[in-house]
Write a protein that holds these residues in place. Sequence first.
Motif, PDB file in Angstrom:
ATOM      1  N   HIS A 164       0.829  -1.205   0.000  1.00 35.99           N
ATOM      2  CA  HIS A 164       0.000   0.000   0.000  1.00 35.99           C
ATOM      3  C   HIS A 164       0.864   1.254   0.000  1.00 35.99           C
ATOM      4  O   HIS A 164       0.601   2.211  -0.757  1.00 35.99           O
ATOM      5  CB  HIS A 164      -0.916   0.012   1.226  1.00 35.99           C
ATOM      6  N   GLN A 165       1.903   1.243   0.857  1.00 41.76           N
ATOM      7  CA  GLN A 165       2.765   2.422   0.950  1.00 41.76           C
ATOM      8  C   GLN A 165       3.506   2.666  -0.360  1.00 41.76           C
ATOM      9  O   GLN A 165       3.652   3.813  -0.801  1.00 41.76           O
ATOM     10  CB  GLN A 165       3.773   2.246   2.094  1.00 41.76           C
ATOM     11  N   GLU A 166       3.955   1.611  -0.987  1.00 34.39           N
ATOM     12  CA  GLU A 166       4.664   1.759  -2.259  1.00 34.39           C
ATOM     13  C   GLU A 166       3.730   2.330  -3.326  1.00 34.39           C
ATOM     14  O   GLU A 166       4.115   3.223  -4.092  1.00 34.39           O
ATOM     15  CB  GLU A 166       5.219   0.406  -2.706  1.00 34.39           C
ATOM     16  N   ALA A 167       2.494   1.812  -3.370  1.00 40.25           N
ATOM     17  CA  ALA A 167       1.533   2.326  -4.353  1.00 40.25           C
ATOM     18  C   ALA A 167       1.194   3.788  -4.070  1.00 40.25           C
ATOM     19  O   ALA A 167       1.079   4.604  -4.998  1.00 40.25           O
ATOM     20  CB  ALA A 167       0.263   1.473  -4.341  1.00 40.25           C
ATOM     21  N   LEU A 168       1.039   4.137  -2.792  1.00 39.83           N
ATOM     22  CA  LEU A 168       0.746   5.526  -2.434  1.00 39.83           C
ATOM     23  C   LEU A 168       1.881   6.453  -2.859  1.00 39.83           C
ATOM     24  O   LEU A 168       1.643   7.551  -3.384  1.00 39.83           O
ATOM     25  CB  LEU A 168       0.505   5.649  -0.930  1.00 39.83           C
ATOM     26  N   SER A 169       3.112   6.005  -2.634  1.00 37.28           N
ATOM     27  CA  SER A 169       4.252   6.846  -3.011  1.00 37.28           C
ATOM     28  C   SER A 169       4.312   7.020  -4.527  1.00 37.28           C
ATOM     29  O   SER A 169       4.641   8.107  -5.031  1.00 37.28           O
ATOM     30  CB  SER A 169       5.556   6.237  -2.493  1.00 37.28           C
ATOM     31  N   GLN A 170       3.968   5.958  -5.277  1.00 44.43           N
ATOM     32  CA  GLN A 170       3.975   6.062  -6.737  1.00 44.43           C
ATOM     33  C   GLN A 170       2.887   7.024  -7.221  1.00 44.43           C
ATOM     34  O   GLN A 170       3.118   7.824  -8.139  1.00 44.43           O
ATOM     35  CB  GLN A 170       3.780   4.678  -7.364  1.00 44.43           C
ATOM     36  N   VAL A 171       1.703   6.960  -6.596  1.00 41.97           N
ATOM     37  CA  VAL A 171       0.628   7.879  -6.988  1.00 41.97           C
ATOM     38  C   VAL A 171       1.010   9.313  -6.637  1.00 41.97           C
ATOM     39  O   VAL A 171       0.741  10.252  -7.399  1.00 41.97           O
ATOM     40  CB  VAL A 171      -0.693   7.479  -6.307  1.00 41.97           C
ATOM     41  N   ALA A 172       1.638   9.500  -5.463  1.00 45.12           N
ATOM     42  CA  ALA A 172       2.079  10.845  -5.071  1.00 45.12           C
ATOM     43  C   ALA A 172       3.082  11.405  -6.076  1.00 45.12           C
ATOM     44  O   ALA A 172       3.018  12.579  -6.459  1.00 45.12           O
ATOM     45  CB  ALA A 172       2.684  10.805  -3.670  1.00 45.12           C
ATOM     46  N   GLU A 173       4.008  10.548  -6.518  1.00 45.53           N
ATOM     47  CA  GLU A 173       4.995  10.984  -7.512  1.00 45.53           C
ATOM     48  C   GLU A 173       4.315  11.323  -8.837  1.00 45.53           C
ATOM     49  O   GLU A 173       4.657  12.316  -9.498  1.00 45.53           O
ATOM     50  CB  GLU A 173       6.036   9.882  -7.716  1.00 45.53           C
ATOM     51  N   LEU A 174       3.333  10.505  -9.232  1.00 43.98           N
ATOM     52  CA  LEU A 174       2.596  10.793 -10.459  1.00 43.98           C
ATOM     53  C   LEU A 174       1.838  12.108 -10.348  1.00 43.98           C
ATOM     54  O   LEU A 174       1.776  12.883 -11.309  1.00 43.98           O
ATOM     55  CB  LEU A 174       1.606   9.654 -10.746  1.00 43.98           C
TER      56      LEU A 174
END
Length: 592
Positions: A164-174
């Motif tokens: 979840h944290q990895e996906a959240l960080s990727q969405v934040a970067e996007l």
Amino acid sequence: MGFHKNEFRKPGTLDRKTQNLENVLRKKEQELKAGGNSINITDREYEAEGNWMEEFLLNSPSPVLRVEKEGIILYANKAGRALIEAWESGIGEKAPVEIRKKVRKAALQKKSEYMEFEAGEKTYSATFTPSADGKYTILQASDATFSKQAEKKLSLKLSLVDRHQEALSQVAELALKTPDIRNLLNESLTLIAATLDVEYCKILRLLPDGNFLFETGIGWKIEDIGKVIKRDAASTAGYTVLSKKPIQIEELNRKGYIDGTGLKGYQEIKSGISVLIGSVEKPYGVLAVHSTKKEKFTKEDAYFLNGIASLISLAFERNEVESTLRNKVHFLEALLDTIPAPIFYKDREGVYRGCNELFARMILGSSKEKVTGCFIDELPEVVPADLGNVYKRMDRQLLQRGGSQVYESRVVCSDGITRQFLFNKAVYRSLNGTVEGLVGVMLDITGRKHTEESLLKSEERYRLAAEQTGQLIYEFDLRNGTVEWAGAVTELTGYSYNEMQDFSYYDWLEHIHPEERRKVQQEFKKCWNTGEKFNEQFRFRRKDGSYFCVENKGVYLRDEEGCVCKALGVMKDITEIKISSEKLKESEELYR
């Protein structure tokens, strides 16, 4: 059956009987290390040891085994018998290979060993305590199945949280890097589907009328994207908007929920969950995921979706702000291009950061895009070096002092013609008050300069003509009583030019002969009221006290409101004409 060779951990505090037994064995080990050939333990001590051992073995609720150095099981209590049955072994038979290795190691090193192993469906944590003579080892095991299962669940949960944290960080970067909001939504939905292992994701945007627009989705038919879902059919989405909590939906196929929204052909969907994008006060819409499996989404999944929805909401807000700023920038650029004057702005280093179309075309003969980012020194073909140095010096002075700056300067324009411009410049500052650069507006005053020069020449010619013809020209400002004089001032009045400039309207009246002053005032008043031109003859006193005859002609001027504000007149010396006329009359009288 599996064993964990290297996963050793020391168990918790042993019970009192086990501790006593270990104390006795430890005492024997110490005596052996002391170098004695024999161990000084009395028969009573051996008997006590045996009694403790027997009692311990019989009453321990945990599996206890005595295993011979070569791995033969010599004894097992009741709990231990269940363990050796799981091993498919028995008393007098060999223990499993991993157990035999650990027994042999403890006996050879004469110190306790620890290990974890699995037997049947259970996991055990075991302590291997060697006897004093090293011939056997006591194996005490405790059931660690529950703790291992808890560790496994915790590990799975931590792994899920990490995903979840990895996906959240990727969405934040996007959200930070992707300028197109539609690409951001599609990429985010793809990450959500992969992280939660679901087949369908969608975003429903709330419309002003309360209905929902199918903004975008993953797994759905292309023709469904862009559909308007009526608010009655989208009751769950509407409830999600009104609630701050995630809404979980189960058994969607039974209720026909998906078909009811106008989305046909999704009977395989079994469950779903939806969260609000935005806030209850300012909702954007709903983020929903659906699965073809009957599963209940966890609170971690809900937290994850809420995090994604918050990032999407922030991206929407940022996109809205950026769109507003872009519109304002476009408006300001259009406004600058509409102003009929060259306009430019620079940063503190002297780099052009922008200009309007007139400045680029008329002054530099280029485009706005080419001018932006250039120093003035990089444009030598359109800005001569001497003028460039003047511009840079004035810019430095303004940036150092702050405030504004107004000056005139000649400019060689792109058509090769040198024109005169009035520069109006001022610094602009950041929010914290730091000077960031300057902005300038250039007014073409070439025509005005030509007009001023022509006017000066005309005035000079008129002054010379007035002086040569012996005329005195005046302009009375009747609102403040001031007078401006021109022409043959000194020749007619004897006063200097500067002395006459101090004359007021009332000083002028005082210099009219007393016998004619009242008549002149009455004539002035009549013309004031009627708007007629005035034409009077009177005697005017010189500086030396003598009088000369004057013919005074003039007119009153009115302001925009129709009120008399000024009087323009010409005083002409007619003394000689008067004398000649009187002589002529005398001659005529004599002749008559």
